[in-house]
Each structure stands twice: as C-alpha cells, then as structure tokens.
Design an enzyme around this catalytic site. Structure first.
Site, PDB file in Angstrom:
ATOM      1  N   TYR A  23       6.607   0.921   5.172  1.00 27.39           N
ATOM      2  CA  TYR A  23       6.163  -0.894   4.773  1.00 27.39           C
ATOM      3  C   TYR A  23       6.540  -1.683   4.355  1.00 27.39           C
ATOM      4  O   TYR A  23       6.454  -3.358   3.186  1.00 27.39           O
ATOM      5  CB  TYR A  23       5.299  -0.174   3.326  1.00 27.39           C
ATOM      6  CG  TYR A  23       4.143  -0.648   2.766  1.00 27.39           C
ATOM      7  CD1 TYR A  23       3.028  -0.429   3.215  1.00 27.39           C
ATOM      8  CD2 TYR A  23       4.059  -1.517   1.282  1.00 27.39           C
ATOM      9  CE1 TYR A  23       2.250  -0.633   2.744  1.00 27.39           C
ATOM     10  CE2 TYR A  23       3.173  -2.169   1.168  1.00 27.39           C
ATOM     11  CZ  TYR A  23       1.531  -1.796   1.378  1.00 27.39           C
ATOM     12  OH  TYR A  23       0.995  -2.822   0.845  1.00 27.39           O
ATOM     13  N   LYS A  79       4.431  -8.076  -1.772  1.00 34.00           N
ATOM     14  CA  LYS A  79       3.026  -7.865  -2.821  1.00 34.00           C
ATOM     15  C   LYS A  79       4.024  -7.771  -4.122  1.00 34.00           C
ATOM     16  O   LYS A  79       3.224  -7.942  -4.423  1.00 34.00           O
ATOM     17  CB  LYS A  79       2.378  -5.927  -2.195  1.00 34.00           C
ATOM     18  CG  LYS A  79       1.802  -6.067  -1.174  1.00 34.00           C
ATOM     19  CD  LYS A  79       0.992  -7.206  -1.430  1.00 34.00           C
ATOM     20  CE  LYS A  79      -0.285  -6.631  -0.061  1.00 34.00           C
ATOM     21  NZ  LYS A  79      -2.028  -7.166  -0.387  1.00 34.00           N
TER      22      LYS A  79
END
Length: 266
Positions: free
Chosen positions: A144, A151
């Site tokens: 990720y 994010k």
C-alpha cells in the site's frame, strides 16, 4: 447540487443514490463505463432525485477542468463536491516504478486539490467538500506504499482547505474507510501472496468488512446541516480497526477470550 467523482460504482454509487433519495441533483462522474453511470443516474431518478452522468478523466488536468466546466454550464453553482475517485498500484516499495508514483499523485491527490479550486467559486452560498481517505493514511501494511502516503496528504490538505475556505462558509472534511467491501478490496486481496482476508476480518472489532453504504452514510452526514460546525476533520469508518493492536482477542484463549454476549447473571 452535488458532484461526485468516480460515482459509477462502489462508495460513489451508494452516495449518489443516498443523496438522490433526499431529492438532490447529482452529477455522476465516470471515466469509461457510460452504461454503469447511466444506471446510477436512473437509480437516482427512481428515488426522487435528478442525475447527470458526465464523462471526464480526473487523472488529467484537462479532465478536471472539463468536468467542472460542465457543472458550471449546466447549473452555474455547486453545493457539494466529493472527491471519491482513486487508484493505485499494489506493490512492494522496491517494485514501484516512476509511472506508479506519478499515477498515484495524478489520480488520488491532484484531482482533489484542483477540484476544490474549481468548486469554491461555484459555492457562492457556502458548501461542503469531502475527500475519501483510507486507514492506510496512518497505518502501514503490505503493497500500500504508493497509495497510503497520498491518502495522508489528502488528510493534510483537508486541514489546510478547512482553514482557508471557512470564511466562505465552506466546510472541508475527510472520510477514512477501513476494510470496505468493494471491487478495490477484491483486487487488493487478489494480489499474489497476500494474506487471507478472513484472517484479517478476525482482527476487526466488528469482525466484518464495512459496506459502501456505511461509508456513504458518513459522507451524507458531513454534507448535512447537522455537520455545520465540523470542518478540517477526518471521520474514521473502519469498524474499530484503527483502535486495536496486538495481542488480539482472536488469538487468546480462556480465561481471556471473549465469551458469548453476557447475560447479566453472576
């Protein structure tokens, strides 16, 4: 009057239908699948709202500008902007190529910032801006790395926008989802070598993934009058995932393991 990027599926679709049930006009942005977007519009209109499908690739600067130009031409104003579209390469850091990093920025962060710049002039009576984040913004887990830092940057931009846009009666917030049942979750857990998803759900206090509707409901609240005094925040919708740490109850045994629901009897 609401604009949702990436609204042809998942959380965007659920939010579009929810706002439609409240009688809203919703611009359903999509990149490729016109049929899916038109189905979302039909669903909005079935429940009493009005929908308009607009094709625009928000991964490009031109796509963001054309999307908001269409909103400006059609309606002349905007109440809500929800930056929902996202994409990323699920790879280990040493396997990431420059184009993976470029796309992560262009698809996740830049459309939010450029979109907010375009949205604010259309919110002459105030408004709401909400950006979708994820628990990868504050937690690290395999594959990720290309997406989680973007994010985190989105959540930082939420705070800065909240400060600058407050004088215009515009609230800016984020919604951070945990393990949400979606196409993206299926793709993530389909990466070769990834952990079994069932073992991960055992670690979530609610012991299940969330639904797109549950995230949409959180966004709907932040768009509502009831959230007037909430700005610069990121609401976490993760079934308690971000509050737990090892050792996990799922790994304990009697007398520490959690019993069935207590009866109140001693």
């Amino acid at each position: 009057m609401a604009l949702i990027t990436g609204a042809s599926r998942g959380i965007g679709r659920a939010l579009a239908h929810t706002l439609g049930r409240g009688g809203a006009t919703v611009v359903v942005n999509y990149k490729r699948n016109a049929d899916l977007a038109e189905k979302v519009v039909a669903g909005i209109e079935e429940v009493g709202g009005r929908g308009l499908a607009v094709q625009a690739d928000v991964e490009t600067v031109e796509g963001v500008h054309s999307l908001f130009a269409r909103v400006r031409d059609e309606f002349g104003r905007l109440d809500h902007f929800v930056s929902n579209a996202a994409a990323g390469a699920f790879k280990n850091i040493l396997d990431l190529k420059p184009h993976h990093l470029d796309r992560s920025y262009a698809m996740n962060l830049r459309p939010f910032v450029l979109g907010a710049q375009q949205a604010v002039p259309l919110m002459d009576a105030g408004g709401r801006i909400v950006a979708l984040s994820s628990y990868g913004s504050t937690r690290a887990f395999p594959t990720y790395a290309a997406l989680g830092p973007m994010k985190a940057a989105i959540e930082s931009w939420v705070r800065y926008m909240a400060l600058e846009f407050a004088p215009y009666s515009i609230n800016v917030n984020g919604v951070s989802g945990g393990l949400i049942d979606s196409d993206s979750l299926d793709y993530f857990y389909g990466v070769p070598g990834m952990a079994d998803r069932a073992s991960v759900f055992d670690r979530v206090p609610k012991q299940r993934p969330g639904t797109a509707q549950e995230v949409a409901d959180a966004i709907t609240f932040l768009l509502s009058p009831g959230a007037e005094y909430i700005t610069g925040q990121t609401m976490v919708v993760d079934g308690g995932l971000s509050v737990v740490a090892p050792p996990f109850f799922a790994d304990t045994s009697a007398p520490l393991s959690l019993p069935a629901h207590p009866t109140g009897e001693k």
